[in-house]
Design an enzyme around this catalytic site. Structure first.
Site, PDB file in Angstrom:
ATOM      1  N   ASP A  65       0.885  -1.163   0.000  1.00 42.88           N
ATOM      2  CA  ASP A  65       0.000   0.000   0.000  1.00 42.88           C
ATOM      3  C   ASP A  65       0.923   1.213   0.000  1.00 42.88           C
ATOM      4  OD1 ASP A  65      -1.662   2.138   0.497  1.00 42.88           O
ATOM      5  OD2 ASP A  65      -2.686   1.235   2.203  1.00 42.88           O
ATOM      6  N   ASN A  92       2.748   4.397 -10.399  1.00 41.78           N
ATOM      7  CA  ASN A  92       1.441   4.377 -11.053  1.00 41.78           C
ATOM      8  C   ASN A  92       0.270   4.315 -10.070  1.00 41.78           C
ATOM      9  OD1 ASN A  92      -0.635   3.582 -13.239  1.00 41.78           O
ATOM     10  ND2 ASN A  92      -0.648   1.839 -11.830  1.00 41.78           N
ATOM     11  N   GLY A  94      -2.671   4.847  -7.777  1.00 43.48           N
ATOM     12  CA  GLY A  94      -3.415   6.078  -7.586  1.00 43.48           C
ATOM     13  C   GLY A  94      -4.885   5.811  -7.318  1.00 43.48           C
ATOM     14  N   SER A 143      -1.851  12.955 -14.797  1.00 42.40           N
ATOM     15  CA  SER A 143      -3.133  13.141 -15.458  1.00 42.40           C
ATOM     16  C   SER A 143      -3.194  14.556 -16.025  1.00 42.40           C
ATOM     17  CB  SER A 143      -4.262  12.938 -14.440  1.00 42.40           C
ATOM     18  OG  SER A 143      -5.486  13.400 -14.926  1.00 42.40           O
ATOM     19  N   TYR A 156      -7.983  15.014  -6.111  1.00 41.43           N
ATOM     20  CA  TYR A 156      -7.266  14.355  -7.210  1.00 41.43           C
ATOM     21  C   TYR A 156      -6.399  15.362  -7.950  1.00 41.43           C
ATOM     22  CZ  TYR A 156      -6.476  11.400 -11.310  1.00 41.43           C
ATOM     23  OH  TYR A 156      -5.899  10.660 -12.323  1.00 41.43           O
ATOM     24  N   ALA A 158      -5.368  18.297  -6.909  1.00 39.52           N
ATOM     25  CA  ALA A 158      -4.324  18.813  -6.018  1.00 39.52           C
ATOM     26  C   ALA A 158      -3.158  17.835  -5.923  1.00 39.52           C
ATOM     27  CB  ALA A 158      -4.905  19.082  -4.632  1.00 39.52           C
ATOM     28  N   SER A 159      -3.464  16.536  -5.826  1.00 45.81           N
ATOM     29  CA  SER A 159      -2.392  15.543  -5.705  1.00 45.81           C
ATOM     30  C   SER A 159      -1.557  15.471  -6.981  1.00 45.81           C
ATOM     31  CB  SER A 159      -2.980  14.164  -5.378  1.00 45.81           C
ATOM     32  OG  SER A 159      -3.733  13.638  -6.462  1.00 45.81           O
ATOM     33  N   LYS A 160      -2.201  15.616  -8.128  1.00 43.54           N
ATOM     34  CA  LYS A 160      -1.475  15.557  -9.395  1.00 43.54           C
ATOM     35  C   LYS A 160      -0.658  16.831  -9.629  1.00 43.54           C
ATOM     36  CE  LYS A 160      -2.947  11.465 -10.510  1.00 43.54           C
ATOM     37  NZ  LYS A 160      -2.039  10.293 -10.491  1.00 43.54           N
TER      38      LYS A 160
END
Length: 273
Positions: A65, A92, A94, A143, A156, A158-160
């Site tokens: 994890d 990868n 996500g 992405s 999502y 913000a994380s990318k």
């Protein structure tokens, strides 16, 4: 180009499904040995055995994890213990989300950052000495959401965005070390990520909110990632729609705001109307 990565060691996170699974097959086709990380260990073991049999490579399954730093360290340690080095790390793993920020439990944002951003950071940090020795490649599967914020996907996006900043800084730090850093940005992909996206309470949606029939396949994304690694590309922005969105977001961001709103208003059970 077939066999261009023969006997290289490739570590892939999130390898049990979607783009990660497709990457495992695509790298195996190039003759690479694989270290496959994911939470679904039984599926991962079956995949490793299948790839060994079909491609004549070696593959190791490691339950991991990526939100857990110790798991990421263990994944890298297993790669080094088995193969003695790492040539390519594909970050990868996500998770996505689908909920308006006003309705969102903040634990969902924490989970998105833990998996998408911190998972990339942890794996890259522990693999870094081996990658520097091999003058290898670190890949972050990002992405178009890393260039343009999307409604209902605050965590999502913000994380990318965070991954892009991390990878850009890493690339500049290593301009003279031989380390290759590549960000891969698929557009909308038929990968199953929308079915597992978290809702406002942190539960999986269980179904996709979009028609995936005309989207790029996970196999095509994986093929392009492998080619990008071989050619040591800096950035891969995939799909014509994705490239157009990135370009227009630079030129006419307010216009793109409206177009993105209109697009997501057409989702199944749209969050914006």
């Amino acid at each position: 180009m077939n066999g261009a990565l023969r006997n290289k060691t490739v570590v892939i996170t999130g390898a049990s499904s979607g783009i990660g699974l497709a990457c495992a097959d695509a790298f195996a086709q190039q003759g690479a040995n694989l270290v496959l990380g994911a939470r679904r260990y039984v599926d991962l073991c079956a995949l490793a055995q299948s790839l060994e049999k079909s491609h004549g490579i070696r593959a190791v399954a490691v339950q991991c994890d990526v939100a857990n730093e110790a798991d990421c360290r263990s994944l890298v340690q297993q790669a080094l213990a088995t193969f003695g080095g790492i040539d390519v790390l594909v970050n990868n793993a996500g998770v996505s989300m689908r909920a308006l920020f006003a309705d969102l439990d903040l634990a969902v944002l924490h989970r998105l950052m833990d998996v998408n951003f911190w998972g990339t950071v942890y794996c890259t940090k522990y693999a870094m000495p081996a990658l520097l020795r091999s003058k290898g490649t670190v890949v972050a599967v990002s992405s178009i959401a890393g260039y343009r914020g999307l409604p209902g996907r605050t965590g999502y996006s913000a994380s990318k965005f965070a991954i892009h900043g991390f990878m850009e800084s890493l690339r500049v730090e290593n301009l003279k070390t031989g380390l290759h850093a590549m960000v891969a940005c698929p557009g909308f992909t038929a990968s199953g990520i929308r079915a597992t996206a978290l809702d406002a309470a942190g539960d999986a949606h269980g179904e996709t909110s979009m028609d995936e029939g005309k989207m790029m396949t996970a196999e095509e994304v994986a093929r392009r990632i492998v080619q990008g690694v071989i050619k040591r590309k800096r950035t891969l922005v995939m799909t014509r729609q994705g490239k157009f969105a990135v370009l227009m977001n630079k030129l006419l961001p307010a216009w793109v705001d409206k177009k993105v709103y209109q697009l997501f208003a057409k989702e199944k059970n749209p969050l914006v109307k």
